[in-house]
Enzyme design. Structure first.
Site, short mmCIF file in Angstrom:
data_model
loop_
_atom_site.label_atom_id
_atom_site.label_comp_id
_atom_site.label_asym_id
_atom_site.label_seq_id
_atom_site.Cartn_x
_atom_site.Cartn_y
_atom_site.Cartn_z
N LYS A 172 -4.70 16.08 -1.83
CA LYS A 172 -5.19 14.75 -2.42
C LYS A 172 -6.01 15.34 -3.73
O LYS A 172 -6.88 16.04 -3.70
CB LYS A 172 -6.12 14.35 -1.61
CG LYS A 172 -6.51 12.93 -2.02
CD LYS A 172 -7.19 11.84 -0.95
CE LYS A 172 -7.55 10.48 -1.30
NZ LYS A 172 -8.10 9.65 -0.13
N GLU A 219 -8.35 0.05 14.05
CA GLU A 219 -9.25 -0.87 14.43
C GLU A 219 -9.08 -1.48 15.86
O GLU A 219 -10.40 -1.79 16.24
CB GLU A 219 -9.04 -2.10 13.50
CG GLU A 219 -9.20 -1.63 11.83
CD GLU A 219 -7.80 -1.17 11.31
OE1 GLU A 219 -8.00 -0.66 10.07
OE2 GLU A 219 -6.96 -0.83 11.88
N ARG A 229 -6.65 -6.92 12.27
CA ARG A 229 -5.81 -6.47 13.09
C ARG A 229 -6.35 -6.15 14.51
O ARG A 229 -5.45 -5.74 15.62
CB ARG A 229 -5.66 -4.90 12.37
CG ARG A 229 -5.44 -4.94 10.77
CD ARG A 229 -5.03 -3.38 10.38
NE ARG A 229 -3.69 -3.36 10.25
CZ ARG A 229 -2.99 -2.27 10.00
NH1 ARG A 229 -3.68 -1.17 9.55
NH2 ARG A 229 -1.61 -2.13 10.26
#
Length: 646
Positions: free
Chosen positions: A288, A377, A405
């Site tokens: 990244k 979640e 969610r």
């Protein structure tokens, strides 16, 4: 300031142009694409590290596959900048995430190359599998379907649901696992450790390279040879890694890990995988922030750094002459630590957003009582419920848009069981440049309809602190209700925000200023715009009473009786959807109690609000100060016909 692309990149207006190049030119394309992203984000801002890490993958996918007929589904989507630039949006890329400009995420109506709109994590496998099955129903067995998912997104249950289904099919599906050990913050959990075991096993990696070469040589000898190699490969993976390969166990052919930043090898591997039928997974190791030193060193900081000096790496921050109000998330982060130091029962939970929610402050100060559960979640809510059964006081911090969610868990695992979990919903309201997938505009409506739920929103930082303080008191924790506290993204209004704690009576609003012509009932931070509007209206001879209601559930019925007995014109104000929201709750009260005032509801209209700066979006919805002024004046001038709800 328009950024000039490199020599080769300037010739690529579509993937067809890219595919005309010789493979020897691809490294230069990658270099130019990476520099173009750096140049643009440094000037205009946006997500950064994720897209830099998949430059080679973006180029290789469009070079090898016949997009847009072959379907690419980018998980989450903040790593898709290279994809956008290669698919005809290069010259307009400077408008990325600006009002009226390109979306920061793949979006179906923006381009035929955006096969699926994304923003939330872990949807790519299910979506790509659905496309693959649909293609098979069309008798199209040549079309390729590729899901590009990060290792952070793999921690969500939906990714496993998709893999579980895919492995039981013969669908033409390729899952690319982009493994960089990062979401926004470093990944956590057993899956991370498992992937690390694979990537660091020297014995397995040496064997994998040999088997890969053998598979390539034997594939020309027919299906039986491929099956033999496949069986040998699976057995050896199991023996060498001392455990069954997770992905193979789910019915997915596993290939890798390979260097996802090596464009030459990557394109060759993808070409080979095109000819291998059935569901399969390619494990790519990427970095990244690849190619920009500061982003490689501090990947969390450079996930979305804003405008910066690309030479020095200095992130540009606006300098103020006077003290500024803090971000609401930092008020939460510092306040929970302050409360936890005096109340040993307090714990904090977040699904992969420790820095975004500022729970990282507690993780550093009290690490054994703060939990990052990964991008999960649903698990975060039920995990919080489990802790609450043992008497812990749980502050579960989830962005409003991501709370959607875990709605079933809120109902089934928290409210039905009468557990006093405290939900701190960050990024409520219109969040700005992230756009419609991230706006937190539905939580008022979907939370207030649940029994055993309190729904509150602070007008300022002091109110946020006091709501958090109230929620952890024995007087509330001994009850049967959960507590939702929703607050916006960005800075507040109080530079001197650290005030002494005061208990707020549940369901109690407050009078901000007296008036006689119109009453404004505000819920949450838009009350600050309403204050400004009241001052402007007073100068025009209109007397407005302003009430900060604080709670959408329970409503302050005593205060509402007082208001409807005194005003025949009322405005409700909220930064949530109008359907079923705070304004609807007020009208329900008015009707149930036979009042007949004219009520004008201000909130998010019934359409998808796109991306832009928050002030642009609130202006579009008529929720900024001028918009409130205009609405009050329209109500004043409206003919008094009762009842008139609009």
């Amino acid at each position: 300031m328009l950024i000039t692309p490199g020599k080769l990149l300037a010739t690529i207006d579509s993937p067809e142009d890219l595919r005309k190049l010789d493979s020897s030119q691809l490294p230069q394309v990658c270099n130019e694409l990476r520099q173009f992203i750096i140049d643009n984000v440094s000037v205009y801002g946006g997500h950064f590290g994720a897209s830099l890490g998949v430059v080679e993958l973006s180029v290789a996918l469009h070079y090898v596959f016949n997009t847009p007929d072959d379907q690419l589904v980018w998980d989450v989507g903040h790593q898709a900048y290279g994809h956008k630039i290669l698919t005809g949006r290069r010259d307009n890329f400077h408008s990325n995430r600006t009002y009226g400009g390109l979306s920061g995420f793949p979006k179906r109506k923006e381009s035929v190359y955006d096969a699926f709109g994304v923003g939330h994590s872990s949807t790519s496998i299910s979506a790509a599998l659905g496309m693959a099955v649909a293609s098979a129903l069309e008798k199209n067995f040549e079309r390729q379907h590729i899901a590009i998912i990060g290792d952070g997104a793999m921690t969500a249950g939906m990714a496993f649901e998709g893999m579980n289904h895919a492995g039981a099919t013969d669908s033409n599906l390729l899952i690319i696992l982009n493994d960089n050990c990062m979401a926004i913050d470093p990944n956590v959990g057993a899956l991370k450790e498992y992937l690390t075991d694979i990537t660091t096993s020297q014995t397995y990696n040496k064997f994998r390279d040999e088997v890969w070469n053998l598979l390539g040589k034997m594939s020309n000898f027919g299906k039986s040879a491929q099956e033999i190699v496949s069986k040998v490969e699976t057995v050896m993976k199991t023996a060498i890694l001392r455990q069954s390969n997770l992905f193979e166990s789910l019915g997915l052919r596993y290939f890798g890990p390979i260097d996802g930043n090596d464009i030459s090898h990557l394109t060759e591997v993808l070409k080979d995988l095109k000819s291998i039928p059935g569901p399969k997974l390619l494990h790519c190791l990427t970095v990244k922030g690849k190619g920009y030193g500061p982003a490689e060193k501090d990947q969390t900081k450079w996930h979305a750094p804003g405008v910066f000096d690309k030479i020095t790496g200095e992130i540009k921050k606006k300098i103020y002459d006077t003290p500024q109000a803090p971000k609401y998330q930092d008020v939460f982060g510092n306040t929970i630590v302050e409360l936890a130091k005096t109340n040993p029962k307090i714990v904090g939970v977040t699904p992969a957003m420790p820095s975004g929610s500022s729970l990282n402050i507690m993780m550093e100060a009290i690490p054994d009582r703060a939990f990052d559960v990964g991008i999960a979640e649903q698990h975060a809510v039920t995990f919080s419920a489990g802790m609450a059964t043992r008497g812990d006081i749980v502050f579960c911090n989830i962005y409003s848009t991501f709370m959607q969610r875990s709605y079933d868990q809120v109902i089934h695992d928290v409210c039905i069981q009468e557990l006093p979990v405290i939900f701190c919903l960050d990024r409520a309201g219109l969040v700005g440049a992230d756009g419609p997938t991230h706006h937190g505009v539905y939580d008022i409506a979907f939370m207030r309809c649940i029994p055993n739920m309190v729904v509150a929103s602070p007008m300022n930082e002091q109110e946020l602190r006091n709501m958090m303080y109230t929620a952890q008191l024995d007087s509330f924790q001994s009850g049967t209700h959960a507590f939702t506290i929703r607050y916006p993204r960005g800075t507040g209004v109080m530079p001197q925000w650290k005030t002494p704690f005061e208990e707020i009576k549940i369901g109690k609003g407050r009078l901000i200023r007296k008036g006689s012509d119109v009453a404004i009932l505000s819920f949450g931070p838009l009350g600050n715009f309403a204050q400004q509007a009241c001052e402007l209206l007073e100068k025009q001879g209109i007397s407005v009473g302003l009430y900060d209601m604080r709670f959408a559930k329970p409503l302050d019925e005593a205060l509402l009786h007082e208001i409807f007995s005194s005003f025949d014109k009322v405005v409700t104000l909220e930064d949530g959807c109008l359907q079923g929201g705070f304004g609807s709750a007020v009208i329900e009260f008015m009707t149930d109690n036979a009042y007949s005032s004219q009520v004008k509801r201000l909130g998010i209209p019934d359409f998808i609000v796109e991306h832009g700066e928050p002030h642009e979006l609130y202006q579009e919805c008529g929720l900024d100060t001028p918009g409130i002024v205009n609405s009050v004046k329209e109500l004043i001038s409206a003919k008094a016909i009762r009842p008139a709800f609009y």
